[in-house]
Design an enzyme around this catalytic site. Structure first.
Site, PDB file in Angstrom:
ATOM      1  N   CYS A  97     -69.515  60.738 -55.069  1.00  0.00           N
ATOM      2  CA  CYS A  97     -68.491  59.917 -54.401  1.00  0.00           C
ATOM      3  C   CYS A  97     -69.128  58.926 -53.426  1.00  0.00           C
ATOM      4  O   CYS A  97     -68.628  57.835 -53.235  1.00  0.00           O
ATOM      5  CB  CYS A  97     -67.475  60.800 -53.705  1.00  0.00           C
ATOM      6  SG  CYS A  97     -68.233  62.035 -52.684  1.00  0.00           S
ATOM      7  N   LYS A 123     -58.495  75.519 -56.685  1.00  0.00           N
ATOM      8  CA  LYS A 123     -58.387  75.088 -58.091  1.00  0.00           C
ATOM      9  C   LYS A 123     -59.579  74.223 -58.469  1.00  0.00           C
ATOM     10  O   LYS A 123     -59.726  73.096 -58.007  1.00  0.00           O
ATOM     11  CB  LYS A 123     -57.104  74.296 -58.342  1.00  0.00           C
ATOM     12  CG  LYS A 123     -56.829  74.193 -59.842  1.00  0.00           C
ATOM     13  CD  LYS A 123     -55.932  73.039 -60.235  1.00  0.00           C
ATOM     14  CE  LYS A 123     -56.616  71.720 -60.372  1.00  0.00           C
ATOM     15  NZ  LYS A 123     -57.653  71.648 -61.410  1.00  0.00           N
ATOM     16  N   GLU A 156     -64.802  51.665 -58.576  1.00  0.00           N
ATOM     17  CA  GLU A 156     -65.722  52.793 -58.681  1.00  0.00           C
ATOM     18  C   GLU A 156     -65.955  53.109 -60.163  1.00  0.00           C
ATOM     19  O   GLU A 156     -65.002  53.310 -60.909  1.00  0.00           O
ATOM     20  CB  GLU A 156     -65.107  54.014 -57.987  1.00  0.00           C
ATOM     21  CG  GLU A 156     -66.007  55.224 -57.993  1.00  0.00           C
ATOM     22  CD  GLU A 156     -65.412  56.407 -57.222  1.00  0.00           C
ATOM     23  OE1 GLU A 156     -64.236  56.739 -57.444  1.00  0.00           O
ATOM     24  OE2 GLU A 156     -66.136  56.986 -56.396  1.00  0.00           O
ATOM     25  N   GLU A 170     -60.821  63.693 -49.605  1.00  0.00           N
ATOM     26  CA  GLU A 170     -62.104  63.001 -49.735  1.00  0.00           C
ATOM     27  C   GLU A 170     -62.068  62.359 -51.102  1.00  0.00           C
ATOM     28  O   GLU A 170     -62.048  63.060 -52.118  1.00  0.00           O
ATOM     29  CB  GLU A 170     -63.240  64.017 -49.583  1.00  0.00           C
ATOM     30  CG  GLU A 170     -64.538  63.355 -49.220  1.00  0.00           C
ATOM     31  CD  GLU A 170     -65.393  63.154 -50.432  1.00  0.00           C
ATOM     32  OE1 GLU A 170     -65.414  62.002 -50.926  1.00  0.00           O
ATOM     33  OE2 GLU A 170     -66.002  64.110 -50.895  1.00  0.00           O
TER      34      GLU A 170
HETATM   35  P1  NAD Z   1     -59.060  63.578 -60.395  1.00  0.00           P
HETATM   36  O1  NAD Z   1     -58.961  63.097 -59.007  1.00  0.00           O
HETATM   37  O2  NAD Z   1     -57.875  63.347 -61.258  1.00  0.00           O
HETATM   38  O3  NAD Z   1     -59.373  65.150 -60.400  1.00  0.00           O
HETATM   39  C1  NAD Z   1     -59.886  65.846 -59.306  1.00  0.00           C
HETATM   40  C2  NAD Z   1     -59.145  67.172 -59.145  1.00  0.00           C
HETATM   41  O4  NAD Z   1     -57.764  66.912 -58.912  1.00  0.00           O
HETATM   42  C3  NAD Z   1     -59.202  68.078 -60.369  1.00  0.00           C
HETATM   43  O5  NAD Z   1     -59.282  69.410 -59.955  1.00  0.00           O
HETATM   44  C4  NAD Z   1     -57.870  67.808 -61.033  1.00  0.00           C
HETATM   45  O6  NAD Z   1     -57.436  68.867 -61.844  1.00  0.00           O
HETATM   46  C5  NAD Z   1     -56.957  67.639 -59.844  1.00  0.00           C
HETATM   47  N1  NAD Z   1     -55.727  66.887 -60.099  1.00  0.00           N
HETATM   48  C6  NAD Z   1     -55.534  65.877 -61.000  1.00  0.00           C
HETATM   49  N2  NAD Z   1     -54.276  65.428 -60.932  1.00  0.00           N
HETATM   50  C7  NAD Z   1     -53.630  66.158 -59.977  1.00  0.00           C
HETATM   51  C8  NAD Z   1     -52.316  66.149 -59.439  1.00  0.00           C
HETATM   52  N3  NAD Z   1     -51.391  65.298 -59.869  1.00  0.00           N
HETATM   53  N4  NAD Z   1     -52.033  67.022 -58.453  1.00  0.00           N
HETATM   54  C9  NAD Z   1     -52.948  67.878 -57.986  1.00  0.00           C
HETATM   55  N5  NAD Z   1     -54.210  67.937 -58.463  1.00  0.00           N
HETATM   56  C10 NAD Z   1     -54.558  67.083 -59.444  1.00  0.00           C
HETATM   57  O7  NAD Z   1     -60.352  62.929 -61.015  1.00  0.00           O
HETATM   58  P2  NAD Z   1     -60.822  62.800 -62.548  1.00  0.00           P
HETATM   59  O8  NAD Z   1     -59.673  62.375 -63.423  1.00  0.00           O
HETATM   60  O9  NAD Z   1     -61.542  64.028 -62.927  1.00  0.00           O
HETATM   61  O10 NAD Z   1     -61.883  61.618 -62.452  1.00  0.00           O
HETATM   62  C11 NAD Z   1     -61.456  60.287 -62.457  1.00  0.00           C
HETATM   63  C12 NAD Z   1     -62.237  59.456 -61.461  1.00  0.00           C
HETATM   64  O11 NAD Z   1     -62.123  60.029 -60.170  1.00  0.00           O
HETATM   65  C13 NAD Z   1     -63.742  59.381 -61.675  1.00  0.00           C
HETATM   66  O12 NAD Z   1     -64.099  58.438 -62.611  1.00  0.00           O
HETATM   67  C14 NAD Z   1     -64.216  59.033 -60.306  1.00  0.00           C
HETATM   68  O13 NAD Z   1     -64.107  57.654 -60.096  1.00  0.00           O
HETATM   69  C15 NAD Z   1     -63.264  59.759 -59.404  1.00  0.00           C
HETATM   70  N6  NAD Z   1     -63.821  61.029 -58.905  1.00  0.00           N
HETATM   71  C16 NAD Z   1     -64.227  61.082 -57.623  1.00  0.00           C
HETATM   72  C17 NAD Z   1     -64.776  62.252 -57.127  1.00  0.00           C
HETATM   73  C18 NAD Z   1     -65.246  62.366 -55.710  1.00  0.00           C
HETATM   74  O14 NAD Z   1     -66.081  63.209 -55.425  1.00  0.00           O
HETATM   75  N7  NAD Z   1     -64.720  61.585 -54.788  1.00  0.00           N
HETATM   76  C19 NAD Z   1     -64.904  63.359 -57.943  1.00  0.00           C
HETATM   77  C20 NAD Z   1     -64.441  63.301 -59.251  1.00  0.00           C
HETATM   78  C21 NAD Z   1     -63.902  62.116 -59.706  1.00  0.00           C
END
Ligand code: NAD
Length: 511
Positions: free
Chosen positions: A311, A202, A411, A277
């Site tokens: 990250c 996904k 972060e 991660e």
């Molecule tokens: P997120 O963690 O919510 O999203 C990452 C992935 O998880 C997406 O594919 C999303 O659709 C999915 N997801 C979201 N909620 C879910 C759930 N309940 N169950 C299963 N999958 C789910 O991140 P975001 O909202 O896009 O970004 C918010 C913050 O996250 C950013 O500001 C940053 O600090 C952090 N981030 C970190 C990384 C990394 O590489 N570690 C990457 C993106 C964002």
């Protein structure tokens, strides 16, 4: 009736692709469906995701968004493929061949893939080309592993033969973020396929496009239907459905720490194998004997690349008191001369827009927080739109930052760096470790004893000595503390996708 059914099928298929011309003039056809069993299909409930170009805030196109019913179909396809002899019984060498073929196809299409990535995500085109190269490297690296994954024999007693089998974990859900859409997909697909698993991947709803083009290459490479399924969708629907699904054996996630914890909880429903991660606030330590020119250049790359959306970004710089002012002056100079913000398709642009309005707002809210908590805004901090549009933010540096400030502890995930000071080596280690995260860290010093000592004492999954963020697909990647569980990349990345079975053979023991 047959005519009606056929007409309906072709009208659905016509709906499920779009001819696009990117801002760089490249034209291509993009499928917009969910990719299940090597076909693009409509989402059952008809939900869509609208993809927005972060450079000018205009819609690029709409794609299908999976709901729980679609996830059920994708999981069933992956389960069937896992048991189908077309995948189950092929040799590791043949799995490797499919992966090499896939990489060759990616290479042939690298310009279109990079174009879509820049259009959808906002990263500079040269960075997108770099990401596609990472895809090639990673898939080829793991293709090479595919016929080298084997168990061992373990001597026990003369009347017993024991051997282990390294088997696939099974059906793997892979949930990836928007900061490196193609590269993150490759980091997840590479080891999973090399080890013989099947996948439902996904992508993030913010960047659904490049992976759809990548999906067209999967059948062309010869993967049997159902081995790789790609279901765009929202986290709360498709993501949640994957995490809670009873027929998924493993979940691999990259994203925020908050969502990682949520997935861990949900995945407990059937005790899925998990790798996570998540976030970081990685420190970069500059000791007084460091080469300041190099330290400031690496510090800049470590936080400002990819719009700061990394990250492992070394977002928390700790500088020894005696050289603090000198270092800050150098860093500001490097930012001024190198961090050219602008159109990501224009050559020479170092920094494009933030991926979405939400991320843009988030970064700006941290600027306000830094100011109100009394840190010094030493550069940037303002929006810098292009023709009045786009999620562009000046590279931002805060100095005189204290360890109780929000900007020091949380972060930000943007072109935003904080610089604090330390007195002694002990101080530096204590400050570096004073965080709930533990992903990356960097140490700058010309004293090899000090550098290795500090590297050993920092609580993180990775440490760079005299560089920052020059990760490599051959080297394990992952975090400790609340930055994650398990490792990706390198040989270590295989462990997450294999299950060890021990076989005990009686060779003469009588009862
Ligand atoms: P997120 O963690 O919510 O999203 C990452 C992935 O998880 C997406 O594919 C999303 O659709 C999915 N997801 C979201 N909620 C879910 C759930 N309940 N169950 C299963 N999958 C789910 O991140 P975001 O909202 O896009 O970004 C918010 C913050 O996250 C950013 O500001 C940053 O600090 C952090 N981030 C970190 C990384 C990394 O590489 N570690 C990457 C993106 C964002």
């Amino acid at each position: 009736n047959r005519t009606i059914a056929a007409t309906r099928f072709f009208s659905i298929m016509a709906d499920l692709k779009v001819d696009l011309t990117a801002p760089n003039g490249r034209t291509f056809t993009l499928p917009t469906g969910l990719f299940i069993s090597n076909e693009f299909v409509k989402a059952t409930a008809g939900a869509t995701i609208t993809s927005i170009n972060p450079t000018n805030e205009q819609e690029i196109c709409k794609v299908q968004a999976a709901g729980p019913e679609d996830i059920d179909k994708a999981v069933a396809a992956a389960r069937a493929a896992l048991h189908d002899e077309a995948w189950r019984d092929i040799s590791g060498s043949d799995r490797g061949k499919l992966m090499f073929k896939f990489a060759d196809l990616v290479e042939q299409h690298q310009e279109v893939l990079a174009t879509i990535e820049t259009w959808d995500n906002g990263k500079p085109y040269s960075d997108s080309l770099g990401d596609v190269e990472e895809v090639l490297n990673c898939i080829r690296y793991y293709a090479g592993w595919a016929d080298k994954i084997h168990g061992e024999t373990i001597p026990t007693t003369p009347l017993k033969l024991v051997y282990t089998l390294k088997q696939p974990v099974g059906v793997c859900a892979q949930i990836i973020p928007w900061n490196y859409p193609l590269a993150m997909a490759a980091w997840k697909l590479g080891p999973a396929l090399a080890c013989g698993n099947t996948v439902v991947l996904k992508p993030a709803e913010q960047t659904p496009l490049s992976i759809l083009y990548l999906a067209t290459l999967i059948p062309k490479a010869g993967f049997p239907p159902g081995v790789v399924n790609i279901t765009n969708g929202y986290g709360r629907d498709a993501g949640q459905a994957l995490a809670s699904h009873l027929d998924i054996d493993k979940i691999a996630f990259t994203g925020s720490t908050v969502t990682g914890k949520q997935i861990m909880k949900t995945a407990s429903v059937n005790m899925k194998n998990i790798t996570l991660e998540t976030g970081g606030k990685s420190p970069l330590l500059v000791f007084e004997d460091a080469d300041l020119e190099q330290a400031s250049k690496w510090a800049h790359v470590g936080i400002m690349s990819n719009q700061g959306q990394i990250c492992t970004a070394t977002s928390r710089i700790l500088v020894q008191e005696s050289i603090y002012d000198k270092f800050v002056e150098r860093l500001r100079e490097v930012i001024k001369t190198t961090s050219k913000v602008g159109d990501p398709f224009v050559e020479g642009t170092f920094q494009g827009p933030q991926v979405t309005k939400a991320q843009y707002d988030r970064v700006l809210s941290f600027v306000e927080s830094g100011k109100s908590e009394g840190a010094t805004l030493s550069g940037g901090g303002k929006p810098c739109p292009l023709n009045g549009k786009g999620f562009f933010i000046e590279p931002t540096i805060f100095t005189n930052v204290k360890d109780n400030m929000k900007i020091y502890r949380e972060e930000v995930f943007g072109p935003f760096v904080v610089v604090a000071s330390f007195k002694t080596e002990k101080d530096a280690i204590r400050m570096a470790n004073d965080t709930t995260y533990g992903l990356g860290a960097a140490v700058f010093s010309q004293n090899i004893e000090l550098a290795h000592r500090v590297a050993a004492h920092i609580e993180s999954g990775m440490v760079w000595i005299n560089s920052s963020n020059d990760s490599d697909y051959r080297v394990p990647f992952g975090g400790v503390k609340q930055s994650g569980i398990g490792r990706e990349l390198g040989e270590a990345g295989l462990a997450a996708y294999t299950s060890t079975k021990s076989v005990h053979v009686n060779i003469g023991q009588k009862l």
